[in-house]
Design a protein around this motif. Structure first.
Motif, PDB file in Angstrom:
ATOM      1  N   ALA A 137      39.357  43.576  44.362  1.00 38.96           N
ATOM      2  CA  ALA A 137      38.204  42.887  44.922  1.00 38.96           C
ATOM      3  C   ALA A 137      36.927  43.558  44.444  1.00 38.96           C
ATOM      4  N   PRO A 138      35.861  42.793  44.230  1.00 39.43           N
ATOM      5  CA  PRO A 138      34.609  43.397  43.737  1.00 39.43           C
ATOM      6  C   PRO A 138      34.121  44.499  44.668  1.00 39.43           C
ATOM      7  N   VAL A 139      33.654  45.584  44.084  1.00 39.49           N
ATOM      8  CA  VAL A 139      33.126  46.699  44.866  1.00 39.49           C
ATOM      9  C   VAL A 139      31.639  46.558  45.113  1.00 39.49           C
ATOM     10  N   LEU A 140      30.992  45.630  44.397  1.00 38.82           N
ATOM     11  CA  LEU A 140      29.546  45.473  44.551  1.00 38.82           C
ATOM     12  C   LEU A 140      29.134  44.064  44.117  1.00 38.82           C
ATOM     13  N   PHE A 141      28.243  43.460  44.881  1.00 44.11           N
ATOM     14  CA  PHE A 141      27.639  42.178  44.526  1.00 44.11           C
ATOM     15  C   PHE A 141      26.170  42.427  44.187  1.00 44.11           C
ATOM     16  N   MET A 142      25.713  41.816  43.099  1.00 44.67           N
ATOM     17  CA  MET A 142      24.312  41.913  42.691  1.00 44.67           C
ATOM     18  C   MET A 142      23.739  40.508  42.561  1.00 44.67           C
TER      19      MET A 142
END
Length: 466
Positions: A137-142
């Motif tokens: 799962a993504p660790v960060l959303f930008m």
């Protein structure tokens, strides 16, 4: 001479071994991966194929069925699940747990190559596959927003500047751009105007395709040199496409604007990104399985000042849904719990024994054991996550119990008049078999978790080991 007697008679050796364990644990702490959940490779592969405009029935018969026939020949495949929607087919391939996911991926790639000839010729993009891992799962959303720039311009900065730079960071596996808004010219044909000019969709499509080709024009060979003819006749805007001549009727040219509506748009109008109610481009940062989530996020944050210097001032880059925050808080809470546990245990031992030297012994065994466990976690390729930290927290009580049992027996012999060395040898020898029995029984309790099959077993494998 048993192991306890050897350690009692060789204190220097024990101290050096303990220091080596402490040093190994401290060094491992800085290199061991940190994540929310354990990382494990499940033998599951997802295959995606796109054919814009095709109905779900067409996707099932023309795309999914040929792919399923090829995948069914792969050894170890236990289940194929396909989902067909408008223009998209998604197949999930589940393999036996004994199958290595990397070897399965090679077989899937070979099956995709064999199935290419059976797929529709209109499919410009070949099917793609990826290994599915719950820890991916993504660790960060930008998010990228701008009050003055178009979404197509934002998308260009995201795909050509931000994503490639982030992909080079250590530990970053993939950077995905969501809510893509790539610039495209959209042509909406008007059937009544086309019928009036006796023009078909195939003719219209072929005229647009041939007029916007970017192919080499040829080469001029001379006696002393060779010249390459270059000419880019590509059309870039809707206004340029509007004047395109698509056919000749009664000696008069038929232009694209006469039979269709041409406008500047995006490749996909079905997807969009939003941040605080404002249209935006969203980037998802995924880490590698053995990477440290906290370090990956810190690396991304370190690049933000450089991005702000390279993009226009109107672009705002925001970080949302940072998974490292929960990991930092979990580790902080566990550290406080461990320190509080150690403090309470030491205080209880001191209240009962009333001897500082005797209290110091079980107090020092806990950090040595815990740091030694960290060294083994690093050696086994495990990570510091909520599952392994749970095992470490529970293990504190087990370590202290063994130390207290032996220490209390030694103190009992000292109170009976024996010298400390003699009391240590006798007390440790008397309790040696008991300690081994207790440890073996505790290990036996967690053996079923160690061999538990399925996804739950893989997730709690680290807990059983710790």
């Amino acid at each position: 001479m048993n192991l306890s007697e050897l350690c009692i008679r060789r204190p220097v050796m024990v101290v050096l071994l303990s220091l080596s364990l402490v040093l190994a644990g401290v060094l491992s702490y800085f290199y061991i991966p940190v994540a929310a959940l354990p990382s494990y490779n499940t033998p599951v592969i997802n295959v995606t194929a796109d054919l814009p405009g095709a109905s779900p029935d067409t996707m099932a018969s023309s795309v999914a069925l040929p792919l399923e026939k090829q995948f069914s020949t792969i050894a170890g495949l236990s289940l194929i699940t396909s989902t067909n929607t408008l223009g998209t087919t998604s197949l999930t391939l589940e393999f036996d747990p004994s199958i290595n996911v990397n070897e399965a991926a090679v077989d899937v790639q070979a099956a995709l190559l064999r199935a290419q000839r059976q797929l529709p010729v209109e499919m410009t993009d070949l099917p793609s596959y990826r290994k599915v891992n719950p820890a991916d799962a993504p660790v960060l959303f930008m998010t990228m927003t701008s009050p003055s720039m178009t979404l197509a311009e934002l998308n260009d900065y995201a795909e050509n500047l931000i994503a490639p730079s982030l992909s080079t960071l250590p530990g970053v596996a993939q950077v995905t751009v969501n809510g893509q808004k790539r610039f495209a010219v959209r042509v909406r044909a008007k059937s009544d105007l086309m019928n009036a000019r006796d023009l078909t969709l195939d003719e219209l499509q072929q005229a647009i395709k041939s007029a916007n080709a970017n192919t080499p024009l040829g080469v001029l060979d001379g006696p002393s040199q060779t010249l390459t003819i270059q000419g880019n006749a590509q059309l870039m805007k809707a206004s340029e496409f509007s004047e395109l001549i698509v056919a000749m009727r009664n000696g008069q040219p038929v232009r694209l604007k006469d039979v269709a509506t041409v406008e500047d748009s995006f490749q996909s109008v079905k997807t969009a990104g939003s941040y605080n109610g404002e249209r935006s481009i969203v980037l998802l940062v995924q880490r590698q399985p053995d990477a440290n989530t906290v370090q990956v996020v810190d690396g991304v944050r370190a690049l933000l000042p450089r991005f702000k210097d390279q993009v226009p001032a109107s672009i705002s880059i925001n970080l949302v849904n940072d998974r490292s925050v929960s990991i930092r808080e979990a580790i902080h809470d566990v550290n406080l719990t461990l320190l509080l546990t150690i403090f309470l245990v030491v205080m209880v031992i001191f209240l009962f024994l009333r001897r500082a030297a005797a209290t110091f012994i079980p107090a020092i065994t806990m950090p040595i054991s815990l740091l030694g466990a960290l060294a083994l976690l690093y050696a086994f390729g495990y990570s510091l996550d909520n599952i392994s930290l749970l095992g470490i927290t529970l293990a504190v009580g087990l370590v202290v119990d063994d130390a207290i049992v032996v220490l209390e027996n030694i103190v009992r012999h000292i109170e009976m008049g024996k010298k400390p060395l003699q009391a240590s040898l006798i007390g440790a020898k008397e309790m040696g078999f008991t300690i081994i029995s207790i440890s073996v029984s505790l290990v036996a309790v967690f053996i079923p978790i160690f061999f538990m099959p399925g996804v739950i077993g893989l997730m709690f494998h680290e807990f059983a080991v710790v």
